[in-house]
Design a protein around this motif. Structure first.
Motif, short mmCIF file in Angstrom:
data_model
loop_
_atom_site.label_atom_id
_atom_site.label_comp_id
_atom_site.label_asym_id
_atom_site.label_seq_id
_atom_site.Cartn_x
_atom_site.Cartn_y
_atom_site.Cartn_z
N CYS A 1 0.93 -1.32 0.10
CA CYS A 1 -0.23 -0.07 -0.02
C CYS A 1 0.91 1.40 -0.07
CB CYS A 1 -0.91 0.04 1.25
SG CYS A 1 -2.23 1.30 1.22
N ASP A 2 0.88 1.99 -1.33
CA ASP A 2 1.49 3.20 -1.15
C ASP A 2 0.60 4.21 -1.00
OD1 ASP A 2 0.09 3.17 -3.53
OD2 ASP A 2 1.98 3.07 -4.83
N ALA A 3 0.80 5.54 -0.98
CA ALA A 3 -0.14 6.69 -0.86
C ALA A 3 -1.41 6.55 -1.78
CB ALA A 3 0.58 8.05 -0.99
N GLU A 4 -0.97 6.40 -3.09
CA GLU A 4 -2.33 6.09 -3.80
C GLU A 4 -3.17 4.93 -3.67
OE1 GLU A 4 -2.86 5.26 -8.77
OE2 GLU A 4 -0.69 6.02 -7.99
N LYS A 5 -2.41 3.89 -3.28
CA LYS A 5 -3.44 2.86 -3.02
C LYS A 5 -4.31 3.11 -1.73
CE LYS A 5 -4.86 -1.63 -3.21
NZ LYS A 5 -5.62 -2.11 -4.36
N ASP A 6 -3.55 3.71 -0.82
CA ASP A 6 -4.24 4.24 0.67
C ASP A 6 -5.41 5.12 0.13
OD1 ASP A 6 -4.50 4.09 3.39
OD2 ASP A 6 -3.64 6.12 3.31
N ARG A 7 -5.02 6.04 -0.71
CA ARG A 7 -6.16 7.04 -0.96
C ARG A 7 -7.44 6.02 -1.84
NH1 ARG A 7 -2.09 10.26 -2.25
NH2 ARG A 7 -2.24 9.62 -4.47
N GLU A 8 -7.10 5.24 -2.48
CA GLU A 8 -8.00 4.32 -3.17
C GLU A 8 -8.87 3.62 -2.25
OE1 GLU A 8 -7.59 0.29 -5.86
OE2 GLU A 8 -6.51 1.94 -6.36
N LEU A 9 -8.12 2.74 -1.34
CA LEU A 9 -8.86 2.04 -0.56
C LEU A 9 -9.97 2.96 0.65
CD1 LEU A 9 -5.96 -0.44 0.60
CD2 LEU A 9 -8.22 -1.14 -0.73
N ARG A 10 -9.40 3.96 1.13
CA ARG A 10 -10.21 4.89 1.76
C ARG A 10 -11.45 5.80 1.13
NH1 ARG A 10 -6.61 8.91 4.97
NH2 ARG A 10 -4.80 8.54 3.66
N ARG A 11 -11.21 5.87 -0.06
CA ARG A 11 -12.30 6.52 -0.94
C ARG A 11 -13.20 5.42 -1.23
NH1 ARG A 11 -8.71 9.45 -4.30
NH2 ARG A 11 -8.35 7.57 -5.69
N SER A 12 -12.74 3.99 -1.51
CA SER A 12 -14.08 3.06 -1.64
C SER A 12 -14.47 2.57 -0.26
CB SER A 12 -13.28 1.92 -2.37
OG SER A 12 -12.39 1.28 -1.45
N GLY A 13 -14.07 3.04 0.91
CA GLY A 13 -14.50 2.82 2.18
C GLY A 13 -13.96 1.50 2.88
N GLU A 14 -13.35 0.96 2.10
CA GLU A 14 -12.70 -0.43 2.45
C GLU A 14 -11.88 -0.38 3.69
OE1 GLU A 14 -12.60 -3.50 1.74
OE2 GLU A 14 -14.05 -3.27 -0.20
N VAL A 15 -11.15 0.78 3.95
CA VAL A 15 -10.30 1.17 5.16
C VAL A 15 -10.31 2.54 5.61
CG1 VAL A 15 -8.65 -0.44 4.47
CG2 VAL A 15 -8.20 1.84 3.88
N ASP A 16 -9.99 2.83 6.91
CA ASP A 16 -9.91 4.19 7.51
C ASP A 16 -8.49 4.16 8.03
OD1 ASP A 16 -12.70 4.59 7.14
OD2 ASP A 16 -13.27 3.66 9.28
N LEU A 17 -8.22 5.37 8.13
CA LEU A 17 -6.85 5.75 8.59
C LEU A 17 -6.64 5.48 10.03
CD1 LEU A 17 -3.90 6.94 8.10
CD2 LEU A 17 -4.98 9.19 8.52
N ILE A 18 -5.94 4.74 10.43
CA ILE A 18 -5.55 4.40 11.87
C ILE A 18 -4.16 4.50 12.10
CG2 ILE A 18 -5.73 2.60 13.79
CD1 ILE A 18 -8.14 1.38 12.30
N GLY A 19 -3.84 5.28 12.95
CA GLY A 19 -2.47 5.67 13.39
C GLY A 19 -1.88 6.68 12.18
N ALA A 20 -0.56 7.19 12.30
CA ALA A 20 0.17 7.77 11.53
C ALA A 20 0.22 7.30 9.96
CB ALA A 20 1.57 7.70 11.89
N PRO A 21 -0.10 8.07 9.09
CA PRO A 21 -0.05 7.62 7.78
C PRO A 21 1.35 7.32 7.33
CG PRO A 21 -0.41 9.98 7.73
CD PRO A 21 -0.40 9.53 9.28
N SER A 22 1.31 6.03 6.48
CA SER A 22 2.81 5.77 5.99
C SER A 22 2.80 5.97 4.27
CB SER A 22 2.93 4.29 6.11
OG SER A 22 2.87 3.84 7.40
N SER A 23 4.15 6.20 4.05
CA SER A 23 4.41 6.49 2.54
C SER A 23 4.14 5.18 1.94
CB SER A 23 5.61 7.08 2.40
OG SER A 23 6.60 6.53 2.73
N ILE A 24 4.40 4.23 2.62
CA ILE A 24 4.68 2.76 2.25
C ILE A 24 4.21 1.62 3.33
CG2 ILE A 24 5.80 0.78 1.06
CD1 ILE A 24 7.50 2.52 -0.67
N TRP A 25 3.34 0.92 3.05
CA TRP A 25 2.89 -0.27 4.31
C TRP A 25 2.75 -1.38 3.54
CZ3 TRP A 25 -1.09 -3.72 5.27
CH2 TRP A 25 -1.43 -3.89 6.61
N VAL A 26 3.45 -2.31 4.00
CA VAL A 26 3.36 -3.85 3.42
C VAL A 26 2.84 -4.90 4.54
CG1 VAL A 26 4.57 -5.78 2.52
CG2 VAL A 26 5.39 -3.36 1.93
N GLY A 27 1.89 -5.46 4.33
CA GLY A 27 0.94 -6.48 5.22
C GLY A 27 0.96 -7.75 4.53
#
Length: 184
Positions: free
Chosen positions: A143-169
Protein backbone atom coordinates in the motif's frame (compact mmCIF):
# COMPACT_ATOMS: atom_id res chain seq x y z
CA UNK A 1 50.38 -16.09 -29.12
CA UNK A 2 52.31 -14.17 -26.50
CA UNK A 3 49.28 -11.88 -26.00
CA UNK A 4 47.02 -14.92 -25.44
CA UNK A 5 49.36 -16.26 -22.75
CA UNK A 6 49.13 -12.96 -20.88
CA UNK A 7 45.32 -12.72 -20.78
CA UNK A 8 44.02 -11.67 -17.41
CA UNK A 9 40.48 -12.86 -16.58
CA UNK A 10 38.15 -10.88 -14.35
CA UNK A 11 34.71 -11.37 -12.80
CA UNK A 12 32.99 -8.68 -10.76
CA UNK A 13 29.54 -7.43 -9.78
CA UNK A 14 28.62 -3.76 -9.63
CA UNK A 15 25.65 -2.23 -7.91
CA UNK A 16 24.37 1.00 -9.41
CA UNK A 17 21.73 3.41 -8.20
CA UNK A 18 19.51 5.08 -10.79
CA UNK A 19 18.26 8.66 -10.50
CA UNK A 20 14.84 7.23 -9.58
CA UNK A 21 16.36 5.44 -6.57
CA UNK A 22 16.25 1.86 -7.87
CA UNK A 23 19.32 -0.29 -7.56
CA UNK A 24 20.60 -2.51 -10.38
CA UNK A 25 23.23 -5.22 -10.04
CA UNK A 26 25.42 -5.97 -13.07
CA UNK A 27 27.59 -9.09 -13.38
CA UNK A 28 30.67 -8.42 -15.53
CA UNK A 29 32.75 -11.37 -16.81
CA UNK A 30 35.61 -11.17 -19.28
CA UNK A 31 39.31 -10.82 -19.75
CA UNK A 32 41.95 -8.31 -20.73
CA UNK A 33 44.04 -9.04 -23.79
CA UNK A 34 47.64 -7.99 -23.34
CA UNK A 35 49.72 -6.47 -26.08
CA UNK A 36 53.24 -7.55 -26.95
CA UNK A 37 54.49 -5.29 -24.15
CA UNK A 38 52.47 -7.32 -21.61
CA UNK A 39 50.12 -4.43 -20.74
CA UNK A 40 46.34 -4.77 -21.22
CA UNK A 41 45.33 -3.38 -24.61
CA UNK A 42 41.80 -4.72 -25.04
CA UNK A 43 38.99 -5.98 -22.92
CA UNK A 44 36.41 -8.56 -24.00
CA UNK A 45 33.52 -9.42 -21.77
CA UNK A 46 29.83 -9.79 -21.13
CA UNK A 47 27.73 -7.70 -18.77
CA UNK A 48 24.39 -9.04 -17.50
CA UNK A 49 21.71 -7.48 -15.35
CA UNK A 50 21.38 -9.90 -12.41
CA UNK A 51 19.21 -7.65 -10.23
CA UNK A 52 16.23 -10.00 -10.18
CA UNK A 53 18.37 -13.07 -9.47
CA UNK A 54 20.13 -11.27 -6.58
CA UNK A 55 16.78 -10.18 -5.14
CA UNK A 56 15.42 -13.74 -5.40
CA UNK A 57 18.53 -15.09 -3.65
CA UNK A 58 18.11 -12.49 -0.90
CA UNK A 59 14.45 -13.48 -0.37
CA UNK A 60 15.23 -17.20 -0.40
CA UNK A 61 17.96 -16.65 2.17
CA UNK A 62 15.58 -14.64 4.36
CA UNK A 63 12.96 -17.41 4.20
CA UNK A 64 15.60 -19.97 5.12
CA UNK A 65 16.78 -17.82 8.05
CA UNK A 66 13.19 -17.41 9.28
CA UNK A 67 12.68 -21.19 9.20
CA UNK A 68 15.93 -21.60 11.16
CA UNK A 69 14.79 -18.98 13.69
CA UNK A 70 11.53 -20.88 14.12
CA UNK A 71 13.49 -23.94 15.24
CA UNK A 72 15.98 -22.04 17.42
CA UNK A 73 13.79 -19.48 19.18
CA UNK A 74 12.99 -20.30 22.80
CA UNK A 75 9.97 -17.98 23.03
CA UNK A 76 7.57 -16.32 20.58
CA UNK A 77 9.12 -12.97 21.49
CA UNK A 78 12.57 -14.28 20.45
CA UNK A 79 11.08 -15.49 17.16
CA UNK A 80 9.33 -12.17 16.47
CA UNK A 81 12.54 -10.24 17.12
CA UNK A 82 14.53 -12.59 14.85
CA UNK A 83 11.95 -12.26 12.06
CA UNK A 84 12.09 -8.47 12.39
CA UNK A 85 15.89 -8.50 12.07
CA UNK A 86 15.76 -10.85 9.06
CA UNK A 87 13.12 -8.75 7.29
CA UNK A 88 15.43 -5.76 7.89
CA UNK A 89 18.07 -7.43 5.68
CA UNK A 90 15.63 -7.49 2.75
CA UNK A 91 13.97 -4.07 3.12
CA UNK A 92 13.89 -1.09 5.48
CA UNK A 93 11.95 -2.33 8.51
CA UNK A 94 12.35 0.22 11.30
CA UNK A 95 8.58 0.02 11.83
CA UNK A 96 7.43 -3.58 12.15
CA UNK A 97 4.69 -5.42 13.98
CA UNK A 98 2.97 -8.73 14.24
CA UNK A 99 -0.78 -8.75 14.79
CA UNK A 100 -2.66 -11.89 15.83
CA UNK A 101 -6.39 -12.36 15.46
CA UNK A 102 -8.39 -14.35 18.04
CA UNK A 103 -11.62 -15.36 16.26
CA UNK A 104 -13.38 -16.50 19.44
CA UNK A 105 -12.85 -13.16 21.18
CA UNK A 106 -12.91 -11.18 17.90
CA UNK A 107 -9.76 -9.34 19.00
CA UNK A 108 -6.53 -8.32 17.32
CA UNK A 109 -3.51 -8.29 19.62
CA UNK A 110 0.00 -7.03 18.93
CA UNK A 111 2.54 -9.35 20.59
CA UNK A 112 5.41 -7.59 18.79
CA UNK A 113 5.25 -3.88 17.93
CA UNK A 114 8.10 -1.54 17.02
CA UNK A 115 7.16 1.87 15.59
CA UNK A 116 8.91 5.23 15.46
CA UNK A 117 5.66 7.22 15.70
CA UNK A 118 2.72 5.18 16.98
CA UNK A 119 2.45 3.60 20.41
CA UNK A 120 1.52 -0.06 20.74
CA UNK A 121 -2.18 -0.61 20.29
CA UNK A 122 -4.13 -2.37 23.01
CA UNK A 123 -6.12 -5.45 21.91
CA UNK A 124 -8.99 -4.27 19.76
CA UNK A 125 -11.85 -5.52 17.66
CA UNK A 126 -11.02 -5.50 13.95
CA UNK A 127 -12.01 -2.17 12.51
CA UNK A 128 -11.32 -0.83 9.07
CA UNK A 129 -7.57 -0.35 9.25
CA UNK A 130 -5.06 -1.84 6.85
CA UNK A 131 -4.25 -4.71 9.22
CA UNK A 132 -7.92 -5.67 9.46
CA UNK A 133 -8.13 -5.42 5.66
CA UNK A 134 -5.29 -7.97 5.28
CA UNK A 135 -7.00 -10.25 7.83
CA UNK A 136 -10.37 -9.87 6.12
CA UNK A 137 -9.06 -10.55 2.59
CA UNK A 138 -6.35 -13.06 3.49
CA UNK A 139 -4.10 -11.45 0.86
CA UNK A 140 -0.83 -9.53 1.04
CA UNK A 141 -1.09 -5.79 0.55
CA UNK A 142 1.50 -3.37 -0.78
CA UNK A 143 0.00 0.00 0.00
CA UNK A 144 1.55 3.23 -1.20
CA UNK A 145 -0.10 6.66 -0.84
CA UNK A 146 -2.17 6.16 -4.01
CA UNK A 147 -3.44 2.71 -2.96
CA UNK A 148 -4.22 4.07 0.51
CA UNK A 149 -6.33 6.90 -0.97
CA UNK A 150 -8.09 4.38 -3.25
CA UNK A 151 -8.94 2.05 -0.34
CA UNK A 152 -10.15 4.92 1.84
CA UNK A 153 -12.23 6.44 -0.97
CA UNK A 154 -13.93 3.08 -1.59
CA UNK A 155 -14.69 2.72 2.14
CA UNK A 156 -12.56 -0.43 2.49
CA UNK A 157 -10.29 1.13 5.12
CA UNK A 158 -10.04 4.06 7.50
CA UNK A 159 -6.81 5.75 8.57
CA UNK A 160 -5.65 4.32 11.89
CA UNK A 161 -2.40 5.64 13.34
CA UNK A 162 0.11 7.76 11.49
CA UNK A 163 -0.06 7.56 7.68
CA UNK A 164 2.80 5.72 5.97
CA UNK A 165 4.25 6.44 2.56
CA UNK A 166 4.59 2.66 2.09
CA UNK A 167 2.86 -0.06 4.12
CA UNK A 168 3.32 -3.79 3.50
CA UNK A 169 1.15 -6.41 5.21
CA UNK A 170 1.37 -10.17 4.80
CA UNK A 171 -1.29 -12.46 6.27
CA UNK A 172 -0.24 -15.28 8.56
CA UNK A 173 -2.29 -18.23 7.34
CA UNK A 174 -3.12 -21.49 9.12
CA UNK A 175 -5.17 -23.86 7.02
CA UNK A 176 -7.27 -21.49 4.97
CA UNK A 177 -7.74 -18.77 7.60
CA UNK A 178 -5.73 -15.65 8.34
CA UNK A 179 -4.73 -15.81 12.00
CA UNK A 180 -2.65 -12.67 11.92
CA UNK A 181 -0.51 -10.33 9.89
CA UNK A 182 3.13 -9.33 9.68
CA UNK A 183 3.47 -5.64 8.81
CA UNK A 184 6.31 -3.34 7.75
Amino acid sequence: EEAERKNTPYEVEYRFRHKDGRHVTIHDLGFFIAGTDGKPKRMIGVKRDVTERKHTELLQNAIYQISQATDKSATPEDLFKAVHEIIGTVMPARNFYIALYDREKDLITFPYFIDEVDLICPPAKPGKGLTAYVLRTGHSLFCDAEKDRELRRSGEVDLIGAPSSIWVGVPLIVGDKAIGAMVV
